[in-house]
Design a protein around this motif. Structure first.
Motif, PDB file in Angstrom:
ATOM      1  N   ILE A 147       0.843  -1.197   0.000  1.00 57.39           N
ATOM      2  CA  ILE A 147       0.000   0.000   0.000  1.00 57.39           C
ATOM      3  C   ILE A 147       0.882   1.252   0.000  1.00 57.39           C
ATOM      4  O   ILE A 147       2.048   1.211   0.381  1.00 57.39           O
ATOM      5  CB  ILE A 147      -0.978   0.038   1.196  1.00 57.39           C
ATOM      6  N   SER A 148       0.290   2.352  -0.459  1.00 57.83           N
ATOM      7  CA  SER A 148       1.038   3.605  -0.487  1.00 57.83           C
ATOM      8  C   SER A 148       0.363   4.605   0.428  1.00 57.83           C
ATOM      9  O   SER A 148      -0.845   4.850   0.306  1.00 57.83           O
ATOM     10  CB  SER A 148       1.050   4.151  -1.910  1.00 57.83           C
ATOM     11  N   SER A 149       1.136   5.178   1.347  1.00 54.94           N
ATOM     12  CA  SER A 149       0.528   6.178   2.234  1.00 54.94           C
ATOM     13  C   SER A 149       0.366   7.512   1.509  1.00 54.94           C
ATOM     14  O   SER A 149      -0.187   8.457   2.038  1.00 54.94           O
ATOM     15  CB  SER A 149       1.350   6.349   3.512  1.00 54.94           C
ATOM     16  N   ASP A 150       0.862   7.599   0.247  1.00 55.77           N
ATOM     17  CA  ASP A 150       0.641   8.816  -0.537  1.00 55.77           C
ATOM     18  C   ASP A 150      -0.749   8.843  -1.160  1.00 55.77           C
ATOM     19  O   ASP A 150      -1.170   9.853  -1.703  1.00 55.77           O
ATOM     20  CB  ASP A 150       1.687   8.935  -1.660  1.00 55.77           C
ATOM     21  N   ILE A 151      -1.433   7.701  -1.139  1.00 56.41           N
ATOM     22  CA  ILE A 151      -2.802   7.695  -1.677  1.00 56.41           C
ATOM     23  C   ILE A 151      -3.743   7.915  -0.504  1.00 56.41           C
ATOM     24  O   ILE A 151      -3.781   7.109   0.422  1.00 56.41           O
ATOM     25  CB  ILE A 151      -3.140   6.350  -2.352  1.00 56.41           C
ATOM     26  N   ASP A 152      -4.485   9.046  -0.538  1.00 58.01           N
ATOM     27  CA  ASP A 152      -5.311   9.335   0.626  1.00 58.01           C
ATOM     28  C   ASP A 152      -6.764   8.908   0.396  1.00 58.01           C
ATOM     29  O   ASP A 152      -7.696   9.578   0.786  1.00 58.01           O
ATOM     30  CB  ASP A 152      -5.231  10.830   0.996  1.00 58.01           C
ATOM     31  N   SER A 153      -6.955   7.775  -0.281  1.00 53.98           N
ATOM     32  CA  SER A 153      -8.325   7.259  -0.387  1.00 53.98           C
ATOM     33  C   SER A 153      -8.316   5.840   0.159  1.00 53.98           C
ATOM     34  O   SER A 153      -7.269   5.263   0.434  1.00 53.98           O
ATOM     35  CB  SER A 153      -8.802   7.269  -1.839  1.00 53.98           C
ATOM     36  N   ALA A 154      -9.522   5.296   0.306  1.00 57.17           N
ATOM     37  CA  ALA A 154      -9.622   3.932   0.836  1.00 57.17           C
ATOM     38  C   ALA A 154      -8.959   2.944  -0.122  1.00 57.17           C
ATOM     39  O   ALA A 154      -8.526   1.873   0.279  1.00 57.17           O
ATOM     40  CB  ALA A 154     -11.084   3.573   1.032  1.00 57.17           C
ATOM     41  N   GLN A 155      -8.867   3.349  -1.396  1.00 59.57           N
ATOM     42  CA  GLN A 155      -8.290   2.435  -2.391  1.00 59.57           C
ATOM     43  C   GLN A 155      -6.771   2.622  -2.429  1.00 59.57           C
ATOM     44  O   GLN A 155      -6.231   3.062  -3.432  1.00 59.57           O
ATOM     45  CB  GLN A 155      -8.870   2.710  -3.781  1.00 59.57           C
ATOM     46  N   ASN A 156      -6.096   2.320  -1.324  1.00 54.41           N
ATOM     47  CA  ASN A 156      -4.662   2.614  -1.297  1.00 54.41           C
ATOM     48  C   ASN A 156      -3.783   1.384  -1.555  1.00 54.41           C
ATOM     49  O   ASN A 156      -2.574   1.478  -1.504  1.00 54.41           O
ATOM     50  CB  ASN A 156      -4.271   3.325   0.001  1.00 54.41           C
ATOM     51  N   ALA A 157      -4.414   0.240  -1.831  1.00 55.42           N
ATOM     52  CA  ALA A 157      -3.614  -0.948  -2.143  1.00 55.42           C
ATOM     53  C   ALA A 157      -3.226  -0.894  -3.616  1.00 55.42           C
ATOM     54  O   ALA A 157      -4.069  -0.792  -4.492  1.00 55.42           O
ATOM     55  CB  ALA A 157      -4.409  -2.212  -1.858  1.00 55.42           C
ATOM     56  N   LEU A 158      -1.925  -0.925  -3.858  1.00 62.06           N
ATOM     57  CA  LEU A 158      -1.456  -0.887  -5.250  1.00 62.06           C
ATOM     58  C   LEU A 158      -1.454  -2.288  -5.855  1.00 62.06           C
ATOM     59  O   LEU A 158      -1.620  -2.458  -7.052  1.00 62.06           O
ATOM     60  CB  LEU A 158      -0.047  -0.317  -5.312  1.00 62.06           C
ATOM     61  N   GLY A 159      -1.237  -3.261  -4.992  1.00 59.30           N
ATOM     62  CA  GLY A 159      -1.203  -4.627  -5.498  1.00 59.30           C
ATOM     63  C   GLY A 159      -1.099  -5.610  -4.355  1.00 59.30           C
ATOM     64  O   GLY A 159      -0.862  -5.223  -3.204  1.00 59.30           O
ATOM     65  N   GLY A 160      -1.289  -6.863  -4.680  1.00 61.14           N
ATOM     66  CA  GLY A 160      -1.186  -7.871  -3.628  1.00 61.14           C
ATOM     67  C   GLY A 160      -1.228  -9.250  -4.243  1.00 61.14           C
ATOM     68  O   GLY A 160      -1.465  -9.406  -5.443  1.00 61.14           O
ATOM     69  N   GLY A 161      -0.997 -10.244  -3.395  1.00 58.30           N
ATOM     70  CA  GLY A 161      -1.019 -11.607  -3.912  1.00 58.30           C
ATOM     71  C   GLY A 161      -0.828 -12.612  -2.813  1.00 58.30           C
ATOM     72  O   GLY A 161      -0.977 -12.289  -1.625  1.00 58.30           O
ATOM     73  N   GLY A 162      -0.444 -13.810  -3.231  1.00 57.28           N
ATOM     74  CA  GLY A 162      -0.236 -14.836  -2.231  1.00 57.28           C
ATOM     75  C   GLY A 162      -0.010 -16.189  -2.859  1.00 57.28           C
ATOM     76  O   GLY A 162       0.041 -16.341  -4.087  1.00 57.28           O
ATOM     77  N   ARG A 163       0.115 -17.178  -1.961  1.00 60.41           N
ATOM     78  CA  ARG A 163       0.394 -18.553  -2.373  1.00 60.41           C
ATOM     79  C   ARG A 163      -0.911 -19.315  -2.522  1.00 60.41           C
ATOM     80  O   ARG A 163      -1.862 -19.081  -1.771  1.00 60.41           O
ATOM     81  CB  ARG A 163       1.285 -19.175  -1.291  1.00 60.41           C
ATOM     82  N   TYR A 164      -0.986 -20.161  -3.520  1.00 56.44           N
ATOM     83  CA  TYR A 164      -2.169 -21.021  -3.676  1.00 56.44           C
ATOM     84  C   TYR A 164      -1.680 -22.417  -4.026  1.00 56.44           C
ATOM     85  O   TYR A 164      -1.270 -22.679  -5.129  1.00 56.44           O
ATOM     86  CB  TYR A 164      -3.153 -20.468  -4.710  1.00 56.44           C
ATOM     87  N   ASP A 165      -1.722 -23.300  -3.019  1.00 56.84           N
ATOM     88  CA  ASP A 165      -1.092 -24.605  -3.186  1.00 56.84           C
ATOM     89  C   ASP A 165      -2.012 -25.667  -3.766  1.00 56.84           C
ATOM     90  O   ASP A 165      -1.540 -26.715  -4.184  1.00 56.84           O
ATOM     91  CB  ASP A 165      -0.541 -25.081  -1.826  1.00 56.84           C
ATOM     92  N   ASN A 166      -3.322 -25.409  -3.789  1.00 56.47           N
ATOM     93  CA  ASN A 166      -4.235 -26.490  -4.174  1.00 56.47           C
ATOM     94  C   ASN A 166      -5.026 -26.232  -5.447  1.00 56.47           C
ATOM     95  O   ASN A 166      -5.726 -27.099  -5.927  1.00 56.47           O
ATOM     96  CB  ASN A 166      -5.225 -26.739  -3.018  1.00 56.47           C
ATOM     97  N   LEU A 167      -4.928 -25.016  -5.979  1.00 56.76           N
ATOM     98  CA  LEU A 167      -5.815 -24.639  -7.086  1.00 56.76           C
ATOM     99  C   LEU A 167      -5.571 -25.466  -8.357  1.00 56.76           C
ATOM    100  O   LEU A 167      -6.515 -25.894  -9.025  1.00 56.76           O
ATOM    101  CB  LEU A 167      -5.652 -23.141  -7.374  1.00 56.76           C
ATOM    102  N   ILE A 168      -4.299 -25.696  -8.672  1.00 59.10           N
ATOM    103  CA  ILE A 168      -4.005 -26.419  -9.913  1.00 59.10           C
ATOM    104  C   ILE A 168      -4.565 -27.845  -9.829  1.00 59.10           C
ATOM    105  O   ILE A 168      -5.164 -28.360 -10.773  1.00 59.10           O
ATOM    106  CB  ILE A 168      -2.481 -26.390 -10.203  1.00 59.10           C
ATOM    107  N   LYS A 169      -4.422 -28.449  -8.661  1.00 57.50           N
ATOM    108  CA  LYS A 169      -4.976 -29.805  -8.471  1.00 57.50           C
ATOM    109  C   LYS A 169      -6.499 -29.762  -8.573  1.00 57.50           C
ATOM    110  O   LYS A 169      -7.123 -30.604  -9.222  1.00 57.50           O
ATOM    111  CB  LYS A 169      -4.550 -30.313  -7.094  1.00 57.50           C
ATOM    112  N   GLU A 170      -7.104 -28.749  -7.959  1.00 59.38           N
ATOM    113  CA  GLU A 170      -8.565 -28.643  -8.022  1.00 59.38           C
ATOM    114  C   GLU A 170      -9.065 -28.469  -9.452  1.00 59.38           C
ATOM    115  O   GLU A 170     -10.185 -28.827  -9.776  1.00 59.38           O
ATOM    116  CB  GLU A 170      -9.048 -27.456  -7.183  1.00 59.38           C
TER     117      GLU A 170
END
Ligand code: AMP
Length: 426
Positions: free
Chosen positions: A270-293
């Motif tokens: 997130i950027s503290s220079d963005i003064d709106s609720a939409q301050n997340a520039l990006g995000g992600g994570g690990r997904y260990d089971n999706l390909i199998k599913e």
């Protein structure tokens, strides 16, 4: 009758295109340095790709998808995010037979039926990566590093990287039971949305912005304090590698993300220079089971996505300019005053364009005065006037519009000089 673009969509032109191209180019270059290659998937998929992939009870699937039926009554959905499509493509094309991990990136439009506001639209562009086929914590760190590096390269400061671990299916089941045990007795203090999440998508209560809910959540058990040994070890290794790279992070125990497929590591920048609720520039994570599913082999994966429009908003707000593209920034307008000079004018324009000079001609012949006025209005730096006289002498006259200085060159023997005078970058 004048039509407007649909709510939550925009037309892009002019300077905005320079920003979009620049961001795409910087990202692509960086992805290539990190050894990721591009994948392009369709803008729509069978609806199940998202409902199964992202999760039936997620906010996106419940409320935000653009779903429609085609002429054969098949349910299709405009993609609301990239991961589920990429996973579908990996399985369908058996891309996992290559060397693993498979490192892919994508750039493209996503569609979500959200309430539009600054930095939140119904059609927006995401730039993302997916790395499939390794459960090593090192690949989580590499993906986070890539996300961080991208914003660092753009010159952003005041960035905060939040990281958390939301466990694996085994330890999370135990934890969610504990959490529900603590929340049910105080459900009167939770908002309607959180009450609806209880039992279905309980972890998402941590995303709630309502003050009373936040108060309740301060005192409840946190998943990262209740991880199994393997998940805890994974988390510790991810952050110790971030330390090696000198990347600062905050372990945010309240961070959860809106997709059911995540396991273990999740992160957000997130950027503290963005003064709106939409301050997340990006995000992600690990997904260990999706390909199998999705019918593929067991392939642990991790990825992120950033929002292009939100990133550009911040670039503009911080005064970050798009550097020169290698095309001369000086623009030249060639004024052809005589239809019989058409071939000569095209020869000149061809040469200048081949040498990176941005130029154009008057396709409709008007008076010289009108053409010069037009060149001034359109912000040209130079004009070249070609009439019968110049054609006969094979010369060209260049006028600098800023100071009205003028020079004449011989076309055959003084091409280098002409390029220099016009501001060539070569
Ligand atoms: P998500 O896929 O929800 O994790 O979002 C990743 C990033 O995409 C966000 O941090 C935003 O930068 C961007 N993003 C998500 N939703 C929107 C939207 N509706 N409008 C503009 N950008 C968005």
């Amino acid at each position: 009758m004048i039509y407007n673009s649909p709510r939550g969509t925009e037309d892009y032109f002019g300077e905005e295109i320079r920003y979009r191209d620049f961001l795409a180019e910087v990202s692509k270059k960086l992805f290539k340095i990190f050894n990721y290659s591009e994948i392009i998937t369709p803008h729509f998929e069978h609806t199940e790709v998202f409902s199964r992939g992202i999760g039936e009870n997620s906010e996106i699937v419940q409320k935000e998808m653009f779903t429609f039926f085609d002429k054969k009554n098949r349910s299709l959905t405009l993609r609301p995010e990239g991961t589920a499509s990429v996973v579908r493509a990996i399985v369908e094309n058996k891309l996992y037979s290559e060397n693993l991990p498979l490192k892919l990136f994508y750039i493209g439009s996503m569609f979500r039926y959200e309430r539009p506001q600054k930095g939140r639209m119904r059609e927006f562009c995401q730039i993302g990566v997916e790395s499939a086929g390794s459960d090593s914590p090192a690949i989580d760190t590499e993906v986070i590093w890539l996300l961080y590096e991208l914003f660092r390269k753009l010159g952003f400061k005041n960035l905060t990287l939040y990281i958390n671990n939301i466990g694996c299916p085994e330890c999370r089941v135990e934890y969610v039971k504990m959490l529900e045990g603590q929340l049910l007795p105080v459900k009167d203090r939770l908002c309607d949305d959180c009450n609806a999440r209880l039992g279905k998508n309980t972890l998402r209560v941590f995303d709630c912005k309502v003050k009373t809910c936040r108060e309740v959540l301060k005192d409840v058990v946190k998943i990262s304090d209740n991880l199994c040994k393997k998940c805890l070890k994974h988390f510790n290794e991810v952050v110790s590698l971030l330390d090696v790279l000198g990347i600062d992070y905050i372990h945010n125990k309240n961070l959860v993300r809106g997709f059911d497929y995540y396991t273990r590591t999740i992160f957000e920048i997130i950027s503290s220079d963005i003064d709106s609720a939409q301050n997340a520039l990006g995000g992600g994570g690990r997904y260990d089971n999706l390909i199998k599913e999705f019918g593929g082999p067991e392939l642990s994966s991790v990825g992120f996505a950033i929002g292009l429009e939100r990133t550009i908003l911040l670039m503009r707000q911080l005064g970050i300019k798009v550097p020169d593209s290698g095309v001369s920034s000086d623009k030249t307008y060639i004024i052809n005053m005589d239809p019989s000079c058409g071939r000569y004018v095209f020869e000149i324009m061809g040469y200048l364009r081949n040498h990176g000079i941005c130029c154009d001609i008057n396709f409709n012949i008007k008076s010289v005065g009108k053409e010069i006025k037009l060149a001034q209005d359109k912000g040209y730096d130079n004009v070249i006037i070609i009439g019968e006289d110049e054609y006969r002498k094979k010369s060209i006259k260049i006028k600098k519009l800023k100071n009205y200085s003028q020079e004449e060159f011989d076309w055959e023997s003084e091409k280098e000089k002409i390029l220099n005078f016009l501001g060539s970058m070569e």
